[in-house]
Design a protein around this motif. Structure first.
Motif, PDB file in Angstrom:
ATOM      1  N   ALA A  27       0.818  -1.204   0.000  1.00 59.32           N
ATOM      2  CA  ALA A  27       0.000   0.000   0.000  1.00 59.32           C
ATOM      3  C   ALA A  27       0.859   1.264   0.000  1.00 59.32           C
ATOM      4  O   ALA A  27       0.392   2.334  -0.362  1.00 59.32           O
ATOM      5  N   ASN A  28       2.131   1.128   0.392  1.00 56.09           N
ATOM      6  CA  ASN A  28       3.012   2.289   0.421  1.00 56.09           C
ATOM      7  C   ASN A  28       4.132   2.203  -0.606  1.00 56.09           C
ATOM      8  O   ASN A  28       5.095   2.975  -0.549  1.00 56.09           O
ATOM      9  N   GLY A  29       4.006   1.268  -1.526  1.00 57.62           N
ATOM     10  CA  GLY A  29       4.980   1.173  -2.607  1.00 57.62           C
ATOM     11  C   GLY A  29       6.356   0.703  -2.168  1.00 57.62           C
ATOM     12  O   GLY A  29       7.337   0.898  -2.876  1.00 57.62           O
ATOM     13  N   MET A  30       6.439   0.087  -0.987  1.00 60.57           N
ATOM     14  CA  MET A  30       7.743  -0.383  -0.481  1.00 60.57           C
ATOM     15  C   MET A  30       7.929  -1.832  -0.934  1.00 60.57           C
ATOM     16  O   MET A  30       7.899  -2.774  -0.129  1.00 60.57           O
ATOM     17  N   LEU A  31       8.110  -2.006  -2.224  1.00 62.83           N
ATOM     18  CA  LEU A  31       8.100  -3.358  -2.775  1.00 62.83           C
ATOM     19  C   LEU A  31       9.358  -4.143  -2.417  1.00 62.83           C
ATOM     20  O   LEU A  31       9.327  -5.364  -2.333  1.00 62.83           O
ATOM     21  N   ASP A  32      10.472  -3.423  -2.221  1.00 65.21           N
ATOM     22  CA  ASP A  32      11.685  -4.141  -1.824  1.00 65.21           C
ATOM     23  C   ASP A  32      11.494  -4.772  -0.447  1.00 65.21           C
ATOM     24  O   ASP A  32      11.859  -5.929  -0.220  1.00 65.21           O
ATOM     25  N   ASP A  33      10.930  -3.991   0.465  1.00 63.07           N
ATOM     26  CA  ASP A  33      10.650  -4.519   1.802  1.00 63.07           C
ATOM     27  C   ASP A  33       9.717  -5.726   1.694  1.00 63.07           C
ATOM     28  O   ASP A  33       9.939  -6.762   2.299  1.00 63.07           O
ATOM     29  N   ALA A  34       8.664  -5.546   0.895  1.00 62.24           N
ATOM     30  CA  ALA A  34       7.655  -6.605   0.789  1.00 62.24           C
ATOM     31  C   ALA A  34       8.271  -7.874   0.217  1.00 62.24           C
ATOM     32  O   ALA A  34       8.002  -8.978   0.687  1.00 62.24           O
ATOM     33  N   ARG A  35       9.125  -7.711  -0.775  1.00 63.27           N
ATOM     34  CA  ARG A  35       9.708  -8.898  -1.395  1.00 63.27           C
ATOM     35  C   ARG A  35      10.602  -9.645  -0.401  1.00 63.27           C
ATOM     36  O   ARG A  35      10.601 -10.875  -0.348  1.00 63.27           O
ATOM     37  N   ARG A  36      11.351  -8.885   0.382  1.00 64.51           N
ATOM     38  CA  ARG A  36      12.245  -9.538   1.329  1.00 64.51           C
ATOM     39  C   ARG A  36      11.452 -10.363   2.339  1.00 64.51           C
ATOM     40  O   ARG A  36      11.801 -11.498   2.648  1.00 64.51           O
TER      41      ARG A  36
END
Lengths: 456, 508
Positions: free
Chosen positions: B318-327
């Motif tokens: 929801a906040n565009g933090m896709l690197d965090d999400a992927r990890r």
């Protein structure tokens, strides 16, 4: 263990909801599942039954696979359709023999409309068998069997002078064009169109739903309450029509939840009757109709879920000769969940609604794999005349008089499945103006026969 | 020609349960370049599941999270193998190229849009925020614009709350939320100033788990500090986190601590295993929901496993933090694939967690076994309704008279689960569960926590508050922890999870 119901209805449009209400009325446990939110919300909210009997190619007759067609029908050869029909019931016998109306009969249409009348408040037309003529946002006049209160003052058979109002930000609705077209169609009243600026600072591409909400809540726009601001903008144009407008047509955005109140308030301030002309999507009359129908499902105890496509079916006894569908497999984001039922109603829509699917290799009914008759040769699916008798328009599942799907050999393919609405072939609903009526009549019969399957 | 079931013959359907299909990483790319890091990973699912982690050490905050009682195939630590390093320190973030030069080809989805605007009509944000151009623009229109050079992502993408109602609305199956997630990820990665208050704030909100893990070490102190006026004042002034809301209390004992103290599972049943994805909130804030899950499932004879896990990624998407999400996804998928290998299906009690595992993971990431995780994931009540005669069990239940005002979270709606609680509890005598309508609660995870969105959030929620007040029940019910926050905030009601009522009805 599967999720179990007596009857499962697949599809959440007018045919599906009607089938669900019809089956629930027979006292069985009904579940309605719909892949997406109902596209009925995009429809005009007008309920047509049969407006025209179009010409059908003599060589095609009842057989959509008749060939050849490609390039054979020119615009010059096209005879006018019969209509607009004053009485839809009387014309049913003149439709092709495999038309859904011929399968279920005029009485099913009558009963389907009666069920609609019981279910949906705020509609008119039930007092007569005859079609009403309503203006559309293309400026044509459409024969229709039922219409919302909001559209009533727009009847083309009424001879009071009419003003049509459009708004600059609503590019899909050109009031002057609507008025000119109505005039050219020979309506028995003076009509003029006026385009005004909506008196508010909404974004340029604001949707009609935004205007509707502002009117619902009478939000102040630029310091003035929305309803007053709207009427003050329109009032100076009442004299644009000869003898002064006695009724004013707006694009359909006069309120959502509080629509009757908004309409009455605006009419009062204008000193003229007010009506809505149905628009393309987002269509408030369509959204309001969906709300009413789903409230009715709730009241009838029908369980429903949306957002879940049916992706497969299990036949009884692992596919023995009976062909009964025992379970549907319903996809929930990658997980196939079994749903068991004694009978299934298939009301997934037609070519537009994706209940009938096609690609270069053929035409299919993708949910249960019902047989869809079609010419072998893809170039025979259509004719060059865009508005002619298009074979593809009548593609769909063929059924017996209990609306059970017929296989390639003409025998019943799935004995406990009943097909309703646009999934059925044989009708060219766009040319006939019969889409809603076909859904109501076949939905009623499919729901009733499915329920009978259970109680047997 | 008319048989729509030719996929039935697909040999890939006849797989050994628990053995994942090859991820897209391991197959030739269909559309262009794929992720570079993929080729370096081992591909054997079995050895991968059993091999020790490559992590340098156990992450600090995960120290207490041993997976007691879990079958031997599971790692006992937090399972950070895929990225390595101490990922709780933002300075050590190991950036992964999620969208390698726009490798996701969404052309089909974009072409499927016929501009009916059903998505815009369904969008709760567009309804109240006149400056928000709506999902149709954010999705297919922006996607097309981006095909040309020199077009930035429009900043309004950050106004989308990621409720994902547009997915369900679209009659043409345009992958709207996937487009939004991709655009938002690109906007945050390339256009957002990394030192801006908004970025820092969004990073903090997204990484709730990180802070919750620390706070849970000293829950009383944390609750005291977050309850202070000065904390809220600082939050609002410095970070743009609204001071209107009460921070959620941290439990004195996390779910995982309880699970460990309890000695893990009390039912052993290799034939009926479920792996519980509790998510952050049930662990740190409402362990009673997790306990209810365990007790209800054990009462039906299931062996419950609690594999190592991290955030589902919902607030990060929801906040565009896709690197965090992927990890986080790498850890989750790895340990959940291992659980599937042990014969388990995955159960989530939070509907945003289950939606994330089922939809966003396979849409946004190429990870080994990701489709298997999606396929084996269920919401807690959903799974029981499929596998047990829950209606009969509930019909026999004896509970005191009580009434609930139930709100279906948007993310439950998207899984076709909007009506299941209403249906299931219909069978229980003396219990009334009333649906408060199909509106969005308005909080959408982190959206309603942002100071500049707070008013919109409450305006969206107004209809739900009204309907809750009108309903007979004085207790709220929902599956989503942040919807529960909003329901409580707007009405003052206590809010329960359906699992808690199931526990009351079915467990002695």
């Amino acid at each position: 263990m599967a999720i179990t119901s007596d009857v499962i209805v697949v599809g959440g449009g007018l045919a599906g909801v009607t089938a669900a209400l019809s089956a629930a009325g027979a006292g069985v446990d009904v579940r309605l599942i719909s892949h997406k939110q109902s596209t009925l919300a995009q429809a005009s909210g007008l309920v047509d039954a049969l407006g025209y009997v179009p010409h059908v190619r003599a060589d095609a007759g009842e057989d959509p696979t008749a060939t050849p067609t490609a390039g054979r029908t020119g615009v010059r050869d096209r005879p006018d359709p019969e209509g607009p029909l004053p009485d839809p019931f009387a014309a049913i016998d003149r439709l092709p023999a495999d038309h859904p109306y011929r399968l279920v009969g005029a009485d099913a249409l009558r009963e389907g409309l009666a069920l609609f009348d019981e279910t949906v408040p705020g509609y008119r037309g039930a007092h007569t068998d005859r079609n009403a003529l309503l203006p559309t946002f293309g400026g044509t006049v459409k024969p229709t069997a039922r219409y919302p209160d909001a559209a009533a003052a727009g009847l083309a058979s009424d001879d009071r002078p009419m003003l049509v109002v459009g708004f600059r930000s609503l590019s899909g609705f050109d009031a002057r064009q609507v008025a000119d077209h109505l005039d050219a169609a020979g309506v028995p009243f003076p009509v003029a169109g006026a385009e005004v600026a909506f008196p508010a600072a909404f974004r340029d591409d604001a949707k009609v739903t935004r205007f509707a909400r502002a009117l619902d809540h009478d939000e102040p726009v630029g310091g003035t309450p929305a309803r007053r601001a709207l009427t003050e903008t329109v009032k100076p144009h009442l004299d644009a029509v000869e003898a002064g407008a006695e009724r004013v047509g707006f694009p359909a955005f006069l309120g959502d939840d509080a629509a009757p109140e908004v309409r009455a308030d605006v009419a009062d301030r204008l000193g003229a009757d007010v009506f809505e002309i149905p628009m393309g999507p987002p269509s408030l009359p369509g959204l309001r109709l969906v709300d009413r129908l789903y409230e009715a499902l709730d009241e009838a105890g029908v369980r429903y879920e949306t957002g879940v496509p049916v992706v497969g079916r299990d036949l009884a006894g692992g596919g023995d000769a009976t062909g009964r569908v025992e379970r549907l497999r319903v996809d929930r984001k990658g997980t196939a969940v079994p749903y068991a039922a004694d009978a299934v109603v298939l009301a997934t829509g037609g070519l537009v609604g994706k209940g009938i699917d096609s690609d270069r290799d053929g035409v299919r009914e993708p949910v249960l794999g019902c047989h869809v008759p079609q010419p072998e040769e893809r170039y025979e699916w259509y004719v060059d005349d865009a508005f002619g008798d298009q074979p593809y328009a009548r593609f769909g599942v063929r059924a017996d008089d209990e609306l059970r799907p017929l296989g390639p050999d003409g025998g019943v393919q799935y004995p406990n499945v009943h097909v309703a609405g646009a999934t059925l072939g044989g009708a060219d609903v766009a040319r006939e103006k019969s889409a809603s009526g076909v859904s109501l009549a076949t939905g009623l019969v499919a729901g009733r026969t499915a329920a009978a399957e259970v109680t047997q | 020609m008319t048989d729509g079931h030719d996929h039935d013959g697909d040999p890939s359907d006849d797989r050994t349960p628990g053995v994942p299909r090859l991820g897209r990483d391991e197959q030739p790319a269909v559309y262009g370049p794929d992720y570079d890091d993929a080729a370096e990973r081992p591909v054997d699912p079995v050895s991968r599941a059993d091999c020790p982690t490559e992590a340098a050490g156990e992450p600090v905050a995960d120290g207490g999270e041993s997976a007691g009682g879990a079958p031997s195939g599971l790692q006992a630590d937090g399972g950070t193998a895929a990225t390595g390093g101490d990922d709780l320190d933002p300075a050590n973030y190991d950036a992964v190229d999620v969208f390698d030069g726009g490798a996701l080809d969404l052309r089909d989805g974009s072409d499927s849009c016929y501009k009916c605007t059903s998505c815009d009509t369904s969008c709760p944000v567009a309804e109240v925020d006149d400056s928000f151009p709506g999902p149709k623009f954010q999705g297919p229109e922006q996607w097309r614009l981006k095909r040309k050079e020199d077009h930035d992502i429009d900043a309004s993408i950050t106004d989308c709350s990621n409720c994902m109602r547009c997915d369900d609305a679209c009659p043409s199956s345009v992958p709207l939320s996937q487009m939004h997630n991709e655009a938002r990820g690109e906007f945050v990665a390339e256009q957002m100033a990394k030192l801006s208050t908004e970025y820092v704030r969004n990073r903090i909100l997204s990484n709730y788990r990180f802070f919750a893990a620390i706070a849970s070490k000293t829950p009383r102190l944390a609750n005291f500090v977050t309850g202070l006026g000065v904390t809220k004042w600082v939050g609002e002034k410095l970070l743009g986190i609204t001071s209107e809301r009460e921070f959620p209390d941290f439990a004195q004992q996390t779910f995982r601590e309880w699970w460990r103290d309890r000695g893990g599972a009390r039912v052993e049943n290799p034939d009926e295993r479920v792996a519980y994805f509790h998510g952050c909130y049930s662990n740190y804030n409402t362990p009673e929901v997790g306990k209810a899950m365990v007790r209800v499932y054990e009462s039906f004879g299931y062996e419950v496993m609690v594999p190592p896990q991290k955030c589902s990624g919902t607030p990060m998407f929801a906040n565009g933090m896709l690197d965090d999400a992927r990890r986080h996804a790498e850890t989750n998928v790895e340990s959940l694939v291992a659980a599937i290998g042990d014969g388990a299906d995955i159960i989530a009690s939070c509907t945003s967690c289950s939606l994330s595992l089922r939809q966003e993971y396979p849409e946004l990431f190429d990870l080994h076994g990701i489709d298997d995780v999606a396929e084996h994931t269920f919401e807690a009540l959903e799974y029981l309704r499929i596998h047990e005669d829950i209606d009969a069990a509930l019909a026999d239940a004896d509970v005191d008279e009580r009434a609930f005002a139930y709100h279906a979270p948007c993310h439950a709606r998207n899984q076709g689960l909007a009506r299941q609680a209403i249906e299931a509890f219909d069978a229980v005598e003396d219990v009334t569960v009333e649906d408060v309508g199909d509106s969005c609660s308005g909080i959408s995870g982190t959206y309603g926590w942002k100071a500049e969105k707070y008013d919109y959030s409450m305006e969206i929620g107004a209809e739900m508050f009204e309907h809750m007040e009108a309903a007979e029940g004085e207790v709220g019910m929902t599956e989503c922890p942040t919807c529960a926050m909003q329901m409580e905030h707007g009405t003052g009601y206590e809010v329960q999870h359906p699992l808690q009522l199931l526990e009351a009805a079915l467990v002695d």
